[in-house]
Motif scaffolding. Structure first.
Motif, PDB file in Angstrom:
ATOM      1  N   ALA A  20       4.826 -14.524  -1.331  1.00 45.46           N
ATOM      2  CA  ALA A  20       4.669 -15.304  -2.567  1.00 45.46           C
ATOM      3  C   ALA A  20       3.196 -15.449  -2.944  1.00 45.46           C
ATOM      4  CB  ALA A  20       5.319 -16.680  -2.407  1.00 45.46           C
ATOM      5  N   ASP A  21       2.333 -15.698  -1.963  1.00 46.47           N
ATOM      6  CA  ASP A  21       0.900 -15.830  -2.243  1.00 46.47           C
ATOM      7  C   ASP A  21       0.297 -14.498  -2.670  1.00 46.47           C
ATOM      8  OD1 ASP A  21       0.646 -18.553  -1.801  1.00 46.47           O
ATOM      9  OD2 ASP A  21       0.220 -18.322   0.335  1.00 46.47           O
ATOM     10  N   VAL A  22       0.749 -13.422  -2.039  1.00 40.62           N
ATOM     11  CA  VAL A  22       0.246 -12.097  -2.416  1.00 40.62           C
ATOM     12  C   VAL A  22       0.704 -11.745  -3.823  1.00 40.62           C
ATOM     13  CG1 VAL A  22       0.277  -9.642  -1.859  1.00 40.62           C
ATOM     14  CG2 VAL A  22       0.130 -11.326  -0.016  1.00 40.62           C
ATOM     15  N   ARG A  23       1.939 -12.078  -4.161  1.00 42.29           N
ATOM     16  CA  ARG A  23       2.448 -11.811  -5.516  1.00 42.29           C
ATOM     17  C   ARG A  23       1.638 -12.596  -6.556  1.00 42.29           C
ATOM     18  NH1 ARG A  23       7.325 -12.665  -4.690  1.00 42.29           N
ATOM     19  NH2 ARG A  23       8.114 -10.505  -4.734  1.00 42.29           N
ATOM     20  N   ARG A  24       1.343 -13.853  -6.252  1.00 42.32           N
ATOM     21  CA  ARG A  24       0.571 -14.678  -7.186  1.00 42.32           C
ATOM     22  C   ARG A  24      -0.826 -14.089  -7.396  1.00 42.32           C
ATOM     23  NH1 ARG A  24       0.959 -18.777  -4.352  1.00 42.32           N
ATOM     24  NH2 ARG A  24       2.967 -19.454  -5.186  1.00 42.32           N
ATOM     25  N   PRO A  55       4.011  -6.561  -3.651  1.00 40.84           N
ATOM     26  CA  PRO A  55       3.605  -7.728  -2.867  1.00 40.84           C
ATOM     27  C   PRO A  55       4.011  -7.651  -1.398  1.00 40.84           C
ATOM     28  CG  PRO A  55       4.417  -8.432  -4.988  1.00 40.84           C
ATOM     29  CD  PRO A  55       4.720  -6.964  -4.882  1.00 40.84           C
ATOM     30  N   GLU A  56       5.218  -7.166  -1.124  1.00 36.49           N
ATOM     31  CA  GLU A  56       5.667  -7.067   0.265  1.00 36.49           C
ATOM     32  C   GLU A  56       4.841  -6.031   1.029  1.00 36.49           C
ATOM     33  OE1 GLU A  56       9.770  -6.428   2.864  1.00 36.49           O
ATOM     34  OE2 GLU A  56       9.822  -6.429   0.662  1.00 36.49           O
ATOM     35  N   GLN A  57       4.550  -4.901   0.368  1.00 35.19           N
ATOM     36  CA  GLN A  57       3.738  -3.869   1.003  1.00 35.19           C
ATOM     37  C   GLN A  57       2.324  -4.379   1.271  1.00 35.19           C
ATOM     38  OE1 GLN A  57       4.037  -0.847  -1.994  1.00 35.19           O
ATOM     39  NE2 GLN A  57       6.053  -0.123  -1.327  1.00 35.19           N
ATOM     40  N   SER A  58       1.755  -5.049   0.265  1.00 41.06           N
ATOM     41  CA  SER A  58       0.389  -5.564   0.411  1.00 41.06           C
ATOM     42  C   SER A  58       0.327  -6.690   1.435  1.00 41.06           C
ATOM     43  CB  SER A  58      -0.139  -6.045  -0.940  1.00 41.06           C
ATOM     44  OG  SER A  58      -0.278  -4.972  -1.847  1.00 41.06           O
ATOM     45  N   ALA A  59       1.364  -7.513   1.491  1.00 41.05           N
ATOM     46  CA  ALA A  59       1.388  -8.607   2.467  1.00 41.05           C
ATOM     47  C   ALA A  59       1.324  -8.054   3.882  1.00 41.05           C
ATOM     48  CB  ALA A  59       2.643  -9.454   2.273  1.00 41.05           C
ATOM     49  N   TYR A  62      -2.289  -6.921   4.431  1.00 41.58           N
ATOM     50  CA  TYR A  62      -3.172  -8.068   4.654  1.00 41.58           C
ATOM     51  C   TYR A  62      -2.954  -8.655   6.040  1.00 41.58           C
ATOM     52  CZ  TYR A  62      -5.105  -8.522  -0.075  1.00 41.58           C
ATOM     53  OH  TYR A  62      -5.805  -8.309  -1.239  1.00 41.58           O
ATOM     54  N   ALA A  63      -1.691  -8.750   6.464  1.00 39.43           N
ATOM     55  CA  ALA A  63      -1.392  -9.333   7.773  1.00 39.43           C
ATOM     56  C   ALA A  63      -2.030  -8.534   8.899  1.00 39.43           C
ATOM     57  CB  ALA A  63       0.118  -9.419   7.969  1.00 39.43           C
ATOM     58  N   SER A  64      -2.178  -7.224   8.687  1.00 35.42           N
ATOM     59  CA  SER A  64      -2.726  -6.371   9.743  1.00 35.42           C
ATOM     60  C   SER A  64      -4.214  -6.584   9.963  1.00 35.42           C
ATOM     61  CB  SER A  64      -2.455  -4.898   9.423  1.00 35.42           C
ATOM     62  OG  SER A  64      -3.263  -4.454   8.334  1.00 35.42           O
ATOM     63  N   ILE A  65      -4.917  -7.185   8.969  1.00 33.47           N
ATOM     64  CA  ILE A  65      -6.367  -7.368   9.117  1.00 33.47           C
ATOM     65  C   ILE A  65      -6.778  -8.835   8.979  1.00 33.47           C
ATOM     66  CG2 ILE A  65      -6.967  -5.025   8.406  1.00 33.47           C
ATOM     67  CD1 ILE A  65      -7.483  -7.706   5.850  1.00 33.47           C
ATOM     68  N   TRP A  66      -5.802  -9.738   8.827  1.00 35.06           N
ATOM     69  CA  TRP A  66      -6.091 -11.159   8.607  1.00 35.06           C
ATOM     70  C   TRP A  66      -6.740 -11.776   9.833  1.00 35.06           C
ATOM     71  CZ3 TRP A  66      -5.453 -12.589   3.689  1.00 35.06           C
ATOM     72  CH2 TRP A  66      -5.521 -13.925   3.336  1.00 35.06           C
ATOM     73  N   TRP A  67      -7.699 -12.643   9.628  1.00 42.78           N
ATOM     74  CA  TRP A  67      -8.385 -13.320  10.723  1.00 42.78           C
ATOM     75  C   TRP A  67      -7.829 -14.726  10.921  1.00 42.78           C
ATOM     76  CZ3 TRP A  67     -14.207 -12.128   9.321  1.00 42.78           C
ATOM     77  CH2 TRP A  67     -14.441 -10.763   9.532  1.00 42.78           C
ATOM     78  N   PRO A  68      -8.013 -15.313  12.091  1.00 38.88           N
ATOM     79  CA  PRO A  68      -7.562 -16.697  12.304  1.00 38.88           C
ATOM     80  C   PRO A  68      -8.151 -17.668  11.281  1.00 38.88           C
ATOM     81  CG  PRO A  68      -8.141 -15.688  14.401  1.00 38.88           C
ATOM     82  CD  PRO A  68      -8.559 -14.711  13.329  1.00 38.88           C
ATOM     83  N   ILE A 292      -9.859  -5.794   2.631  1.00 40.31           N
ATOM     84  CA  ILE A 292      -8.684  -4.975   2.901  1.00 40.31           C
ATOM     85  C   ILE A 292      -8.953  -3.497   2.615  1.00 40.31           C
ATOM     86  CG2 ILE A 292      -7.662  -5.310   0.598  1.00 40.31           C
ATOM     87  CD1 ILE A 292      -4.912  -5.403   2.061  1.00 40.31           C
ATOM     88  N   GLU A 293      -9.789  -3.210   1.605  1.00 44.68           N
ATOM     89  CA  GLU A 293     -10.082  -1.815   1.264  1.00 44.68           C
ATOM     90  C   GLU A 293     -10.899  -1.117   2.335  1.00 44.68           C
ATOM     91  OE1 GLU A 293      -9.254  -3.801  -2.674  1.00 44.68           O
ATOM     92  OE2 GLU A 293     -10.382  -4.323  -0.866  1.00 44.68           O
TER      93      GLU A 293
END
Length: 341
Positions: A20-24, A55-59, A62-68, A292-293
């Motif tokens: 939902a946040d990625v879609r927004r 959004p699901e693909q991008s989420a 993003y999850a693969s590189i997200w930091w704490p 992300i890029e």
């Protein structure tokens, strides 16, 4: 004498890796007419179609590189603002994102609430493009206009050719170049070709010839993203002491079916592997902060693609981030920023 605030502006990020946040975030980003420059009804239809699956693909990406601590782009941009703050003695330093939070609106209103009347706006993009530089400037002007703020802007100009920036870039990659490598790829963010045509003051500047872009000057160079990328790459390579066969340029992050500027990074990675390049260094000079890029598109997917094509090692060179030489360069460049008309 009144204080001169510094507002650093980067692109932005979703608030979280939730779909939902990625879609927004994607909706705000893609509905910007400077990003997808089509009439509103067509843009709305296109973006709505993109938002079905993207959004699901991008989420997942993003999850693969997200930091704490959160989004790498936001975290690194905030660290940059913190590093700049002790050097910018003219006034407060704030950070804003064109999309997502902290927004340009929120940051300008905060500065206005502190009684600030002069702000140096610093879009953190070395090369000019409507979809990065112009939209950030116009959003700041919209906020000032619609809220009736008594704020005068000075605006950092694209700094692709400034010695301070180029020297910081060379300094940031020095240790990587001292190690054995076969080739250095400078992968810039791509743009649809029509964006170049729209900003071309002559209406006839060649879009594909690198020789043409290397010769660009004056009004053409001031508005041609591709020419600025190629010229900054060439200037960097000369400063770094690289020979012509040691480096090349490509463009990444294509979206949709429109014709984008070439060569494409994903195709170039396979070409380099086919030519026998085994150890590849990749820099992404269109970004000053890793995102992300860089981390996912090049550091993960690009590495997998290069190795699958026959390469052995792809090493992603970090962006400038909070490199001390870059912090000093940025402050110097911002102090030279001219007042906006």
């Amino acid at each position: 004498m009144s204080e001169q605030a510094l507002l650093l502006v980067n692109l932005g990020s979703p608030a979280s890796t939730e779909v939902a946040d990625v879609r927004r975030y994607l909706n705000q980003f893609l509905m910007d007419p400077y990003v997808i420059d089509l009439p509103w009804p067509v843009r709305r239809l296109l973006v709505s179609l993109i938002l079905i699956k993207r959004p699901e693909q991008s989420a997942h990406a993003y999850a693969s590189i997200w930091w704490p601590e959160g989004s790498p782009l936001v975290v690194l941009s905030q660290r940059l603002a913190d590093a700049v703050r002790p050097h910018w003695t003219e006034g407060p330093v704030e950070l804003a994102m064109r999309y997502g939070e902290p927004s340009i609106e929120r940051s300008l209103l905060k500065l206005a609430g502190q009684g600030i009347k002069q702000v140096t706006l610093a879009p953190l993009y070395p090369q000019f493009a409507d979809s990065t530089t112009t939209t950030a400037i116009e959003e700041a002007r919209r906020v000032i206009r619609e809220h009736g703020l008594d704020i005068q802007l000075a605006i950092l100009q694209p700094f692709f050719d400034q010695p301070e920036y180029l020297d910081a870039l060379v300094h940031s990659v020095k240790t990587h170049l001292e190690q054995p490598f076969d080739h250095l790829l400078l992968s810039f963010h791509g743009l649809p070709e029509r964006h170049l045509r729209k900003t071309d003051p002559t209406g006839s500047h060649c879009l594909r010839s690198s020789d043409c872009c290397q010769r660009a000057e004056g009004a053409v160079l001031a508005s041609c993203y591709r020419a600025q990328c190629i010229q900054s790459a060439a200037s960097f390579a000369a400063r770094a002491g690289l020979s012509a066969d040691q480096w090349s340029v490509s463009f990444q992050s294509r979206l949709g079916r429109a014709k984008w500027i070439e060569p494409y990074t994903e195709a170039h990675l396979e070409e380099l592997a086919a030519k026998g390049v085994k150890k590849l260094l990749v820099m992404c000079p269109a970004f000053v902060s890793d995102c992300i890029e860089t981390l996912e598109e090049i550091g993960d997917r690009g590495r997998e693609q290069f190795i699958a094509a026959g390469g052995e090692e792809l090493q992603l060179v970090p962006c400038l981030n909070t490199d001390e030489r870059w912090v000093e360069a940025l402050v110097t460049l911002c102090r030279r920023a001219p007042l906006a008309l």
